[in-house]
Structure formats: structure tokens, C-alpha cells
Design an enzyme around this catalytic site. Structure first.
Site, PDB file in Angstrom:
ATOM      1  N   VAL A   1      38.760  34.242  39.721  1.00  0.00           N
ATOM      2  CA  VAL A   1      39.430  35.243  40.549  1.00  0.00           C
ATOM      3  C   VAL A   1      40.026  34.499  41.731  1.00  0.00           C
ATOM      4  O   VAL A   1      39.453  33.542  42.230  1.00  0.00           O
ATOM      5  CB  VAL A   1      38.436  36.316  41.056  1.00  0.00           C
ATOM      6  CG1 VAL A   1      39.125  37.307  41.971  1.00  0.00           C
ATOM      7  CG2 VAL A   1      37.784  37.025  39.891  1.00  0.00           C
ATOM      8  N   CYS A   2      41.193  34.952  42.159  1.00  0.00           N
ATOM      9  CA  CYS A   2      41.861  34.424  43.334  1.00  0.00           C
ATOM     10  C   CYS A   2      42.148  32.931  43.132  1.00  0.00           C
ATOM     11  O   CYS A   2      42.514  32.521  42.026  1.00  0.00           O
ATOM     12  CB  CYS A   2      41.016  34.712  44.571  1.00  0.00           C
ATOM     13  SG  CYS A   2      41.958  34.800  46.107  1.00  0.00           S
TER      14      CYS A   2
END
Length: 114
Positions: A9-10
Site C-alpha cells: 500500500v502507498c
């Protein structure tokens, strides 16, 4: 042991990219780090800032809140849609943001040195 799924994520996608774990795959990351991800020529960077991208057994997400959508998608893949719905209900994840911002059209330049 071989991983069943490799997820991020990210800007975690940048760690996977640096380790070569996204080579040959389509991926996304937080909009502010897309330019950084493009510096890895063996990765196809998804167009349009999707909240998450599945490519083979790789699952990458945009910003932090995108990780919630990504997690529900992974739960559906690992178990089934009903299980994902139950998790959604249990976590009370019914997004209705009080504001409606947009991703800037001008992206920042990657500041990370590899």
C-alpha cells in the site's frame, strides 16, 4: 517458501520495486510517488491512479485509504465475496467522505535516490 500474494500500500510499492518483486507486473502507488515508480523500467505503471491493481499474485494500492479497498479485494480472492462483505460490515467501512478533493493534475518529481 513461495508467497501466495505479494502486496503493498502507498509507497510500499517502491520497496517491492527496489527488491525486483514487481518486475514484469503492472502496479500502482500513492499519486505522489508514481514518478518514482516509473523509474523502474521492468514495471508497468497503471494509468489513471487506480485505488489498487492486481497483476498475477501482486496487489498494489494507492494511498492509505486505498489499502482498505485493496484489503477487501484480497479477502474476496482468498475466501469469497461474502467474507469480504462481512469484514466490510464488521469494520463499518462505508465511505462517504465529507469533502471531495481530487488528485492534482501536476505530479511531483521523484525525490528518492536509488
Amino acid at each position: 517458501m513461495i508467497a501466495k500474494w505479494v502486496c503493498s500500500v502507498c509507497e510500499g510499492a517502491l520497496l517491492l520495486a527496489r527488491a525486483g518483486l514487481l518486475d514484469g507486473h503492472k502496479a500502482t502507488t500513492h499519486w505522489a510517488f508514481v514518478d518514482c515508480l516509473r523509474r523502474f523500467p521492468a514495471i508497468e505503471v497503471a494509468k489513471g491512479h487506480p485505488r489498487f491493481v492486481e497483476s498475477g499474485n501482486r496487489l498494489t494500492g494507492g494511498g492509505i485509504s486505498s489499502g482498505l479497498d485493496e484489503a477487501l479485494h484480497l479477502i474476496s480472492r482468498l475466501f469469497d465475496d461474502q467474507t469480504a462483505v462481512e469484514v466490510q460490515i464488521t469494520t463499518q467501512y462505508f465511505p462517504v467522505p465529507p469533502v471531495a478533493g481530487r488528485i492534482p493534475s501536476e505530479m511531483p518529481t521523484c525525490m528518492v535516490q536509488w
